[in-house]
Design a protein around this motif. Structure first.
Motif, mmCIF file in Angstrom:
data_model
loop_
_atom_site.group_PDB
_atom_site.id
_atom_site.type_symbol
_atom_site.label_atom_id
_atom_site.label_comp_id
_atom_site.label_asym_id
_atom_site.label_seq_id
_atom_site.Cartn_x
_atom_site.Cartn_y
_atom_site.Cartn_z
ATOM 1 N N MET A 1 0.862 -1.308 0.129
ATOM 2 C CA MET A 1 0.018 -0.056 -0.057
ATOM 3 C C MET A 1 0.831 1.184 0.024
ATOM 4 N N SER A 2 0.857 2.080 -1.139
ATOM 5 C CA SER A 2 1.510 3.168 -1.181
ATOM 6 C C SER A 2 0.957 4.326 -1.983
ATOM 7 N N PRO A 3 1.369 5.425 -1.831
ATOM 8 C CA PRO A 3 0.633 6.549 -2.444
ATOM 9 C C PRO A 3 0.918 6.349 -3.985
ATOM 10 N N SER A 82 -5.927 14.185 -1.472
ATOM 11 C CA SER A 82 -4.828 13.433 -0.812
ATOM 12 C C SER A 82 -3.669 14.501 -0.547
ATOM 13 N N LEU A 84 -0.507 13.817 -0.041
ATOM 14 C CA LEU A 84 0.548 13.405 -0.861
ATOM 15 C C LEU A 84 0.588 13.964 -2.530
ATOM 16 N N GLY A 101 7.543 10.343 -3.555
ATOM 17 C CA GLY A 101 6.812 9.350 -3.533
ATOM 18 C C GLY A 101 7.348 7.695 -3.555
ATOM 19 N N GLY A 102 6.561 6.737 -3.041
ATOM 20 C CA GLY A 102 6.930 5.637 -2.815
ATOM 21 C C GLY A 102 6.676 4.611 -4.069
ATOM 22 N N LEU A 103 7.095 5.089 -5.036
ATOM 23 C CA LEU A 103 7.076 4.220 -6.420
ATOM 24 C C LEU A 103 8.022 3.398 -6.507
ATOM 25 N N TYR A 158 2.076 2.344 -10.428
ATOM 26 C CA TYR A 158 0.710 3.010 -9.924
ATOM 27 C C TYR A 158 0.159 3.759 -10.831
ATOM 28 N N GLU A 383 -9.789 7.086 -5.157
ATOM 29 C CA GLU A 383 -8.278 7.156 -4.710
ATOM 30 C C GLU A 383 -7.872 6.542 -3.563
ATOM 31 N N VAL A 384 -8.768 6.339 -2.514
ATOM 32 C CA VAL A 384 -8.813 5.480 -1.372
ATOM 33 C C VAL A 384 -9.427 4.251 -1.222
ATOM 34 N N GLN A 387 -8.175 2.546 -5.865
ATOM 35 C CA GLN A 387 -6.904 3.339 -6.592
ATOM 36 C C GLN A 387 -7.164 3.363 -8.235
ATOM 37 N N PHE B 219 1.145 5.701 7.239
ATOM 38 C CA PHE B 219 0.771 5.996 5.536
ATOM 39 C C PHE B 219 -0.434 7.119 5.520
ATOM 40 N N GLU B 224 -6.612 9.065 5.476
ATOM 41 C CA GLU B 224 -7.581 9.442 4.452
ATOM 42 C C GLU B 224 -8.470 8.766 4.175
#
Lengths: 536, 536
Positions: A1-3, A82, A84, A101-103, A158, A383-384, A387, B219, B224
């Motif tokens: 799970m990451s933005p 969001s 982020l 970002g956590g890509l 993502y 988005e939450v 995705q 996170f 959110e």
């Protein structure tokens, strides 16, 4: 799970298209020329995107949608952009190195190439595809190498909730070509399918205790999505054309909040074309009348339209010559009944589009069309949760629809499907004409969809005079059919509300999957079961 | 929108495995032999499936999970099995012709073949894959033709919420091999990713007004997701190992329902390994202590574990020789810190598993592991929202993981990733050691994940003595970094609750995506910005 990649989504539409002299709506043949005038499609990882990048200037000659602030739920109103994603604005500087970002790095995606073999129009059959189909190739770095606008490096990373711009462009253009909504600020957002879109929409518009308006017989899963949220269906009467506007108006005009213990409903859920389960299709005048009632009572119309392109050729009877297919794309488009979206001067329609019945349900990719305000709230929710639809599925659809068929090939495919379903429907109806006892069984040949809705005159059943209930007789007939080797669906499974008291009795038979021979055999078995049950 | 194939889902586990003499838990090398003893995998369209079909008899030697009936939300408790799925029992008769379900015919799926090129172990790099990778082929009718257990005909049609049995088998076996949960009735369900799983879980367990327990920095998307549902985070203190059990116990023991206006929280959301954003990893003893507190207060633990397999080799400093990779699969598995799932004697853990960081986030496929009771409620929810992860993505993952790598190849891939991330982490930490002003910047080298969490001694900032707030100084430093060409994330973006008052100041830098050179350059820029801000 990451933005998802930090990018800011601006739905206001900032592409400067106002000066382009192109007042006509987009057409299939006009797409190529129009694309040369639009800004370059963003090809990065999880880029900001929206339909305004792709809509033609014609759209902006129209007034804006009404606001529906008063219709959103507490949940939806509470949604914010969001945190982020807010950091995205800094990424515009190309010199900047992002450790933000956590890509994951694409070198760790273990797929270097993905190929699909698909039909080459007009050879749409599986046999033709095996023999002369086209293999579409997606490499990992096609974008960098300049060979494609979409590739594995991007699709496997993502994405944004509204989907990849590459596929969003196609569905936006398709929407303008087919529906050309009569207000300016409509938007599309890709979804993980219409079941997901419906769940999201219910949470976006309704509170626990609310009622929603539905055809008195409707898709049972849509009822079951709403119930656990504390949202119940109000059955609206239907006839051979589906939803009856007078019934809708009547329910709303006479809504008694105290007696009902609930505020007046404002969400109308309808399947206008080839309705599930009744197969009914609302004609243009009917839709206009329903829309008027929606305006009068300030409704939001959710049109769930998986069967829109399963509109078939007219049914002309067993011995009539088949009706030839539409002679051109234009004739095909003209033959389609106008959607609620195409009548929607206010922006009060949410249209659910689906690839499930026309490409593949397993893709779990669909899209919605609605006003910018509504789509923005929808996206905030996705988005939450979801995705975005699977990038792998989006890439495969892009390659087929945009990279290979184009709008022209896709319409050819849809025309081909129309003819295929026409044959299936004809086989079903002709089998019923031949094999069912017509003194107790009635139907209207469906004009669209997958379903044949057979009414049975249950009061002629011997059980009626001996005091059996409607439900008991329905169960008897259903079991007799199963025991004779055919499964049909019981009408009562599709009640919009469990308290809705049925007057008539129906069985739903689908002609989507079984072969013509099997359809004929199945209807023969159903006919035998009916005759045995009714002692005919 | 249409019902998934009408099949009845029985999670009770009816495969007769009790008599098979195999008391040991499943191992990588034991999978092949065990599979020969299990019932045939169901290969139809949208078949009923569950993990009990694939778990080894060892699992059933353990006690059952506790019941958590008292923890489900009103929404979740109201969910019933779908009406149409109830009709499934009739489909067991092979002579029956079904006109029941609304499944499209596969001849209308315009994909005849799908191929992917993937790494052949041990050649995991993109270069090796391009040169000597393997092309995996999926045809439309591989199942019928006996060449595969999964094909396009099935993957492109509707599926079940828990996913295709072909992929569910792999993740079930993987779960037993890695975690071997200490109770018998655990189940897996595939999901559309952990963001979706978290949204679904919140709706399943929480009511509006509830609080959930979270690491004080967590996170931001998880916060959110909860907020619009009226669910707020309670920040639990953290240290270099993450969640502090004494803080958790303290909050719960002293919870004042009246003062808080909310019932005592019972959902703990934690990212135990390579936590986002702090990079902290709870060691085994810490997890046991947290689990004890969870038992004391009857919590449900949601362990969100995208970074579990990004556990790295120990950090030994810039000049030390690199630590060699694990010598065997056994050694690798032993090197992994035990998950909460593996400690979960009660069945109070929901484990969120993700392919996002180890295969591809764009797949939008992950899975959860939890007790049968919890997974059953989860699946009921998915049936009327996501339906199931994209079949195309499931097929591609199946082909890679099960059809090509097997458990052995997948572990090789994960060991390879471990070494890759070790190198990245080392580059990040060494750049910080060399380039950051250590009198004001502190960190712990992360043992897992993608994130480096840098504490900055903000009270040494010149602004502090001139009366600037902590937030203003954080903003100043962030902007100075951006102006110097590097984007890092601000610690305050990750607060579990906006009211949580920060004592310290942090910045998060990821080492997942940028190259080693870029990481070094970025940290150099951040160091310059810090020195300028602090007048060093």
């Amino acid at each position: 799970m990451s933005p998802p990649a930090a990018v800011e989504v601006d739905l206001r539409g900032d592409s400067d298209t106002s000066s382009v002299p192109c007042p006509d709506p987009l057409t299939v043949d006009g797409v190529a020329a129009w694309r040369t005038k639009t800004p370059k499609i963003p090809t990065g990882v999880a880029p900001a995107t929206h339909s305004d990048m792709f809509k033609s200037p014609h759209c902006y000659t129209k007034p804006k949608a009404k606001r529906f602030d008063h219709r959103f739920s507490l949940e939806s109103k509470s949604r914010k952009v969001s945190t982020l994603k807010g950091a995205a604005k800094y990424l515009k500087n190309p010199e900047l190195i992002s450790l933000g970002g956590g890509l994951p790095s694409p070198e760790y995606f273990p797929f270097e190439e993905l190929d699909v073999k698909v039909p080459t129009p007009p050879g749409f059959s599986p046999e033709a595809t095996r023999e002369s189909g086209t293999v579409l190739k997606a490499g990992k770095h096609d974008i960098r190498e300049g060979t494609s606008l979409y590739d594995l490096e991007v699709a496997l990373n993502y994405g944004q909730a509204m989907g990849a711009p590459q596929l969003l462009r196609f569905v936006t253009e398709h929407t303008e070509i087919i529906h050309n909504p009569p207000y300016s600020d409509w938007q599309c957002s890709l979804t993980c399918g219409s079941t997901f879109a419906w769940d999201t929409t219910l949470r976006m518009l309704c509170e626990r205790g609310d009622y929603i308006l539905m055809e008195e017989y409707t898709f049972s899963s849509s009822v079951e999505t709403a119930l656990p949220l504390g949202v119940k269906g109000v059955p609206v009467k239907i006839d051979a054309q589906g939803l009856v506007p007078e019934s809708l108006d009547d329910i709303l005009t006479n809504w008694d909040e105290k007696a009902r213990g609930a505020r007046k409903p404002f969400v109308l859920y309808t399947i206008p074309t080839g309705q599930n389960p009744t197969g009914a299709t609302q004609l243009a005048e009917r839709r206009k009348a329903v829309y008027k009632v929606a305006q009068k009572h300030d409704l939001v119309i959710v049109e769930d339209e998986p069967y829109y392109f399963l509109q078939m050729q007219p049914y002309t009877g067993a011995d009539a010559a088949p009706v030839p297919p539409p002679a051109s794309h234009e004739e095909f488009i003209k033959s389609l009944i106008p959607s609620f979206l195409s009548l929607d001067v206010d922006g009060r329609v949410m249209r659910f589009e689906s690839f499930s019945k026309v490409v593949s349900p397993g893709s779990r990719v669909g899209w919605i069309v609605a006003s910018e305000q509504i789509v923005e709230r929808f996206i905030r929710s996705c988005e939450v949760s979801s995705q975005n639809p699977s990038g792998i599925a989006q890439l495969v659809l892009y390659k087929l629809l945009d990279g290979h068929w184009g709008h022209s090939g896709y319409l050819d495919w849809l025309i081909n499907l129309r003819m295929q379903y026409t044959n299936r429907r004809n086989a079903m109806v002709q089998a019923c004409e031949k094999l069912l006892p017509r003194d107790i069984a009635r139907w209207t040949p469906p004009a669209a969809g997958m379903f044949h809705w057979i009414e049975v005159d249950w009061q002629k059943h011997p059980g009626f005079s001996s005091g059996k209930t409607r439900a008991e007789i329905e169960e008897d007939i259903f079991q007799a059919a199963v025991n004779n080797g055919v499964l049909v669906s019981r009408g009562s499974w599709f009640k919009a509300n469990s308290e809705f008291e049925e007057r008539n009795m129906f069985f739903r038979a689908t002609f989507a999957a079984a072969s013509e021979e099997k359809i004929s055999e199945a209807i023969s078995r159903f006919g035998q079961a009916l005759r045995a049950e009714f002692k005919l």
